[in-house]
Design a protein around this motif. Structure first.
Motif, short mmCIF file in Angstrom:
data_model
loop_
_atom_site.label_atom_id
_atom_site.label_comp_id
_atom_site.label_asym_id
_atom_site.label_seq_id
_atom_site.Cartn_x
_atom_site.Cartn_y
_atom_site.Cartn_z
N ALA B 51 -12.31 -35.39 -0.30
CA ALA B 51 -13.46 -35.73 -1.14
C ALA B 51 -14.65 -34.81 -0.87
CB ALA B 51 -13.86 -37.19 -0.90
N PRO B 53 -17.87 -32.26 -1.88
CA PRO B 53 -18.86 -32.37 -2.96
C PRO B 53 -18.43 -31.51 -4.15
CG PRO B 53 -19.70 -31.01 -1.14
CD PRO B 53 -18.38 -31.56 -0.70
N LEU B 55 -18.71 -28.74 -6.54
CA LEU B 55 -19.52 -27.53 -6.60
C LEU B 55 -18.90 -26.54 -7.60
CD1 LEU B 55 -20.45 -27.10 -2.83
CD2 LEU B 55 -21.95 -27.78 -4.70
N GLU B 56 -19.60 -25.43 -7.80
CA GLU B 56 -19.21 -24.49 -8.84
C GLU B 56 -18.01 -23.63 -8.45
OE1 GLU B 56 -21.65 -24.39 -6.92
OE2 GLU B 56 -21.79 -22.38 -6.07
N ARG B 57 -17.66 -23.60 -7.17
CA ARG B 57 -16.46 -22.88 -6.76
C ARG B 57 -15.28 -23.83 -6.96
NH1 ARG B 57 -20.02 -21.87 -2.39
NH2 ARG B 57 -20.47 -19.69 -1.93
N ARG B 75 -12.60 -20.19 0.34
CA ARG B 75 -12.38 -19.85 1.76
C ARG B 75 -13.31 -20.63 2.69
NH1 ARG B 75 -8.41 -17.22 4.13
NH2 ARG B 75 -8.47 -15.62 2.51
N LEU B 76 -14.58 -20.79 2.28
CA LEU B 76 -15.53 -21.42 3.22
C LEU B 76 -15.29 -22.91 3.38
CD1 LEU B 76 -19.09 -21.70 1.62
CD2 LEU B 76 -16.96 -21.54 0.35
N GLU B 77 -14.35 -23.47 2.58
CA GLU B 77 -14.00 -24.88 2.77
C GLU B 77 -12.59 -25.06 3.33
OE1 GLU B 77 -15.04 -26.90 -0.89
OE2 GLU B 77 -17.12 -26.23 -0.71
N MET B 79 -11.43 -24.64 6.34
CA MET B 79 -11.37 -25.34 7.62
C MET B 79 -11.43 -26.86 7.38
SD MET B 79 -13.74 -24.57 11.01
CE MET B 79 -14.11 -25.92 12.14
N ALA B 80 -12.30 -27.28 6.48
CA ALA B 80 -12.41 -28.71 6.16
C ALA B 80 -11.12 -29.20 5.51
CB ALA B 80 -13.61 -28.95 5.25
N GLU B 99 -14.46 -15.02 -2.24
CA GLU B 99 -15.55 -15.01 -3.22
C GLU B 99 -15.30 -14.09 -4.41
OE1 GLU B 99 -17.54 -17.33 -3.01
OE2 GLU B 99 -19.02 -17.22 -1.42
N THR B 100 -14.54 -13.02 -4.21
CA THR B 100 -14.35 -12.09 -5.32
C THR B 100 -12.97 -12.23 -5.97
OG1 THR B 100 -13.81 -10.45 -3.64
CG2 THR B 100 -16.04 -10.40 -4.50
#
Lengths: 394, 394
Positions: B51, B53, B55-57, B75-77, B79-80, B99-100
């Motif tokens: 669950a 948040p 977001l736009e990604r 990528r930045l999520e 780990m979670a 990101e790209t």
């Protein structure tokens, strides 16, 4: 809890909204869209000032290329919709629908009647970017001849530049978030769970003037290496970093600040280790250098490149796993994105975060984030909390 | 503020989630969908426990008709995402994107590889009902041969019936909302703005155990005639009604209770007038009669009809301008809807609101709402606050 909301706050008047609507209609016509179909969310608020909660009953502002915009609302929200200034000024007509009506047919009818040539079937509409699939697919069925595209393609150039009232709201939100962050950073932390500190952050964001808290990342110890960490049951201990990334909305406009602390428990031996200090120093330089580059005409991706170059040169390139920033306004994240590939030149009035981070998986991480407005002559930094590492007792 | 979240709460384990996923895959196959494409929100939480948040990604669970589900995450999520139980159990694979990268091409590739016959292009996918238009339109472009339909068409029959753990969570949420409502109803009200009382409601919802407050309608005097009134600067006075409609989520599951008060200021002469008492008596009867009808096999629309008949017979038919109720679970409003035209038979384990209202435009209104679970033998009412008119000092 008894503080009055909105006292003395700048607000966006009906005249401004009417101007935005007329500009949107003009842009729709220019872009060859028969109508703009705007669901609940930031675009609806931007164009009409109306901000109901997002629910499963369709609420939709229909802005035809020709003619008066209509606000399609479920009957039980008609009273609320009739009270908004652009409806009172008759710039927008309210069209209520009943529980057993088909709201998609209603919208399709409004699109057909408002098309440049009422005789031909609609050929193109734009829908707001966050409109739910359930509405998109039903509208595609109700408007089978229309090509669907995103509203941001039409409206991006408008919302991306903030007017002085919008900048004032962003500044008020930033200052409220600054106060909440300072209070939490200098309060008790050791022995509490991340989730508990996160709740305190949310309370303080609201107490300091936000309409609501949107997020309150509290990432301690190894969790600080996860940029979007969800605060949970981990208990904060002396001798580790905490990344606080917090924000809310005030008068509709977002705040978003990140600072990194190091919690010592008052024991000098539990201060930041040399590796962390080195990492933080690089990050601090990168964030400052990227901020200094902000001015009209600079491509958005350049700001990202400046931060990335410094971090990469220091050997942390692979540990900076996200873009440098995102626009902010009526949405937490919106255009312009500071990311490789986005050559959009910055313009005065654009507002965005600058937030490089370095994350050592399994060990720890750090991030520094400010909200920055592109001024005529350079950056206007809205957040005022020191960007030095906050070494606190905790 | 220092209360521990989640202590002793029922929760949904990895085994249950794995079963839901396997059932979803089976239903996708049966319905001829090559894959289910599930964005951030209730369906993602239902199927995976994840669950994050919104977001736009793009974050998207791809459940192919054949093969293992994948969780596509920025990528930045990662780990979670790797920390959730269904990923740790290797029921779901994490597929991070940078990101790209183009996350839509990534999803399309997963759909193509997971289709029943990998050789042919995908012909049908289902997307979660609240997936944003920006994701829907990009996915339509990336999967040009696929017909898009809604996930609820496939999954409705699953999520609509709550298992005992889910009912426990709904009950815990209902009781927390009951306590918050009682506290606010019996506290000071006169002289305060609706917005101020609304903030108190939100604080109390969280203090009583909700993860977050979702809404806090405080509609006083003439505003009580607007079912979805947005609390604002109106000051509450003696001698008028207030509709309190409040709710939040606890362990992901919603609460939603409405009670109507009459504020006297301690002066008997400022008690409810005979018209209001008559209206309220009818409403009370209608709400009770509708609740009594709940049992397996009864069509959802019958519950609406029972309430509506009583209200209409008393002459208020035109003043009951919304359906009688909505389902509740991981979403505030979900299936089943108690509305004319919905012949879905109730089943044991379905959970919904029963909330008739009577609204006299420009004058005042009232609503009574409980959350009710359909039991094997009849209604199980989760809210316990009296349904009598609350005549309070204020």
């Amino acid at each position: 809890m008894t503080q009055a909301a909105g006292a003395g706050r700048p607000s966006i008047g009906a005249g401004r909204l009417a101007h935005r609507l007329s500009r949107a209609r003009h842009l729709a016509l220019e872009a060859g869209r028969d109508a703009l179909l705007v669901g609940v969310g930031a675009d609806l608020r931007y164009l009409s000032g109306y901000a109901p909660p997002p629910l499963e009953r369709l609420t939709m502002l229909v802005v035809p290329a020709h003619g008066r915009p209509s606000l399609v609302v479920p009957r039980l929200e008609a009273m609320a919709a009739r009270a908004i200034p652009v409806v009172e000024a008759e710039t927008v007509a309210v069209v209520p629908w009943d529980e057993t009506d088909d709201p998609f047919a209603l919208v399709a009818g409004l699109v057909e009647r408002g098309a440049p040539d009422g005789a031909r079937p609609p050929s193109a509409v734009a829908v707001s970017d966050r409109l739910w699939a359930t509405f998109v697919l039903h509208l595609q069925e109700a408007l089978p001849t229309a090509r669907f595209s995103l509203l941001s393609d039409v409206l991006r150039g408008e919302r991306i530049v903030k007017d002085p009232d919008e900048v004032d709201l962003l500044r008020a939100a930033a200052h409220a978030a600054d106060r909440a962050l300072e209070q939490v950073a200098h309060g008790r932390l050791i022995g509490r769970t991340e989730a508990d500190v996160s709740r305190e952050v949310r309370d303080r964001l609201v107490a300091e003037g936000h309409d609501e808290a949107s997020f309150a990342i509290v990432a301690s110890g190894p969790n600080s290496a996860s940029p979007h960490h969800e605060p949970a049951d981990r208990v904060i201990r002396a001798g580790e970093p905490i990344v606080l990334d917090i924000g809310g909305s005030l008068g509709g406009y977002g705040s978003d600040i990140t600072r990194t602390l190091w919690v010592t428990g008052g024991e000098p031996s539990r201060g930041p280790d040399p590796d962390f200090l080195a990492l933080y120093g690089v990050l601090r330089d990168a964030q400052a250098a990227a901020t200094r580059e902000v001015r009209p005409g600079v491509p958005a991706e350049h700001i990202d490149a400046v931060a990335r170059e410094i971090i990469t040169a220091a050997g942390y390139g692979g540990a900076f796993i996200h873009r440098t920033g995102h626009g902010i306004g009526l949405e937490e994240h919106e255009d312009p994105y500071l990311v490789a590939g986005n050559a959009t030149p910055l313009r005065a009035g654009m507002a965005f975060s600058i937030e490089p981070g370095i994350y050592l998986d399994g060990r720890y991480g750090a991030r520094i984030e400010d909200i920055v407005v592109c001024g005529e002559d350079g950056p206007i930094v809205l957040d005022a909390v020191t960007r030095d590492l906050l070494v606190v007792h905790g």
